[in-house]
Design an enzyme around this catalytic site. Sequence first.
Site, mmCIF file in Angstrom:
data_model
loop_
_atom_site.group_PDB
_atom_site.id
_atom_site.type_symbol
_atom_site.label_atom_id
_atom_site.label_comp_id
_atom_site.label_asym_id
_atom_site.label_seq_id
_atom_site.Cartn_x
_atom_site.Cartn_y
_atom_site.Cartn_z
ATOM 1 N N LEU A 26 0.864 -1.187 0.000
ATOM 2 C CA LEU A 26 0.000 0.000 0.000
ATOM 3 C C LEU A 26 0.894 1.227 0.000
ATOM 4 O O LEU A 26 1.755 1.382 0.868
ATOM 5 C CB LEU A 26 -0.905 -0.012 1.236
ATOM 6 C CG LEU A 26 -1.788 1.219 1.455
ATOM 7 C CD1 LEU A 26 -2.742 1.423 0.285
ATOM 8 C CD2 LEU A 26 -2.567 1.068 2.763
ATOM 9 N N ILE A 82 4.577 -1.130 3.198
ATOM 10 C CA ILE A 82 4.283 0.264 2.889
ATOM 11 C C ILE A 82 5.169 0.681 1.724
ATOM 12 O O ILE A 82 6.396 0.576 1.795
ATOM 13 C CB ILE A 82 4.528 1.186 4.105
ATOM 14 C CG1 ILE A 82 3.608 0.801 5.265
ATOM 15 C CG2 ILE A 82 4.312 2.643 3.699
ATOM 16 C CD1 ILE A 82 2.132 0.937 4.979
ATOM 17 N N LYS A 83 4.544 1.165 0.644
ATOM 18 C CA LYS A 83 5.299 1.592 -0.536
ATOM 19 C C LYS A 83 5.725 3.056 -0.383
ATOM 20 O O LYS A 83 4.888 3.929 -0.139
ATOM 21 C CB LYS A 83 4.456 1.446 -1.804
ATOM 22 C CG LYS A 83 4.285 0.012 -2.273
ATOM 23 C CD LYS A 83 3.439 -0.068 -3.531
ATOM 24 C CE LYS A 83 4.241 0.227 -4.769
ATOM 25 N NZ LYS A 83 3.436 -0.039 -6.009
ATOM 26 N N ILE A 84 7.012 3.271 -0.528
ATOM 27 C CA ILE A 84 7.577 4.615 -0.437
ATOM 28 C C ILE A 84 8.384 4.881 -1.706
ATOM 29 O O ILE A 84 9.292 4.113 -2.041
ATOM 30 C CB ILE A 84 8.482 4.759 0.799
ATOM 31 C CG1 ILE A 84 7.671 4.512 2.083
ATOM 32 C CG2 ILE A 84 9.145 6.131 0.829
ATOM 33 C CD1 ILE A 84 8.494 4.551 3.359
#
Length: 373
Positions: A107, A138-140
């Site tokens: 996400l 967590i997509k960064i």
Amino acid sequence: MSNNLETLHQHGVSVWLDDLSRELTDGGELQRLVDAGVLGVTSNPTIFATALSKGDRYTDQVKELVGKGVDTEEAVFHITTEDVRRACDVLKPVFDRTDGIDGRVSLEVDPRQARDTAATEASARRLWEAVGRENLHIKIPATVEGLPAITTALSEGISVNVTLIFSLDRYRAVMQAFLTGLEQAKQNGHDISKIHSVASFFVSRVDTEVDRRLGEIGTDEANALRSKAGLANARLAYQAYEEVFSTPRWQVLKEAGAHAQRPLWASTGVKDPNLPDTLYVTGLVAENTVNTMPGKTLDATIDHGEVTGDTIRGSYGESQSVLDDLERLGISYTEVVELLETEGLDKFEKSWTELLQTVTDELERVKTQVEAQ
């Protein structure tokens, strides 16, 4: 498990699906794909915008959100985290079976914050806590400003999918941010064996831009280089991965229980219809990698993907020659990858705006219905 997916898995490639919707999770399609050998899911703003514009599976939640009087931004937050939570639950058995290596769902933080380190860090924390599933990534984005946010998230025990990587130099910086994050997590008392990360290296978009420039040159030499840059770039990324994860610095972390940050091949659907539709799958086979595929590419791989073994190791000299030849023709590698990062962020921001508008329209539609009753 599909024979071709099983073969990929035997060669060290985890196949993930680059798609997510409530239709997939609630309709049983995601479970069918997991049974066929899909081991994870990635999402992005474009995927959510598409999902929200189709079907009626979101209506009940939208009615609930209207009743609570939430604004559009909060509605998007609740809808997307719920989608990811449901996918995490479908993939939990894979997560358990693989000891947390796979069974992951990604996400992304709000892409509008990609140039703001503090905002990205805050968004990562909030999403991690809201989803509440240990098999979340967590997509960064791998912007310059995103690098310290990646380190911070990892240092706090948050598993991270680093996205939008195009350049080899930026990828090396991402791996350093990963190592620093794990070192800090260890100092902070976290069990680093529970922290996982992948680095999403984009493939087909490189060919799209380079081939456009080669077409403008139009010589035989230029035409001979068409559709080679994407694979060459990704293969050299794997070489960099092998170098970093064989250092004494990494060995210390490995002995403490850490898992290497796996390269993830993203943007693996071919953009040129003249290319083999499994080019960025069969051409990027090596151990400890992930390939996240859009539905069409996954179907093609299951149907007729020819997996012949490792197609990365042993290709480094040839791959470097491709990039060198492009430079000699006047195609600047640095210029291409910087453009692709900028365009990638612009596309995600545009999709996020579309998502906000879709949710705004849906909230208004449901609100009108409720008021009319």
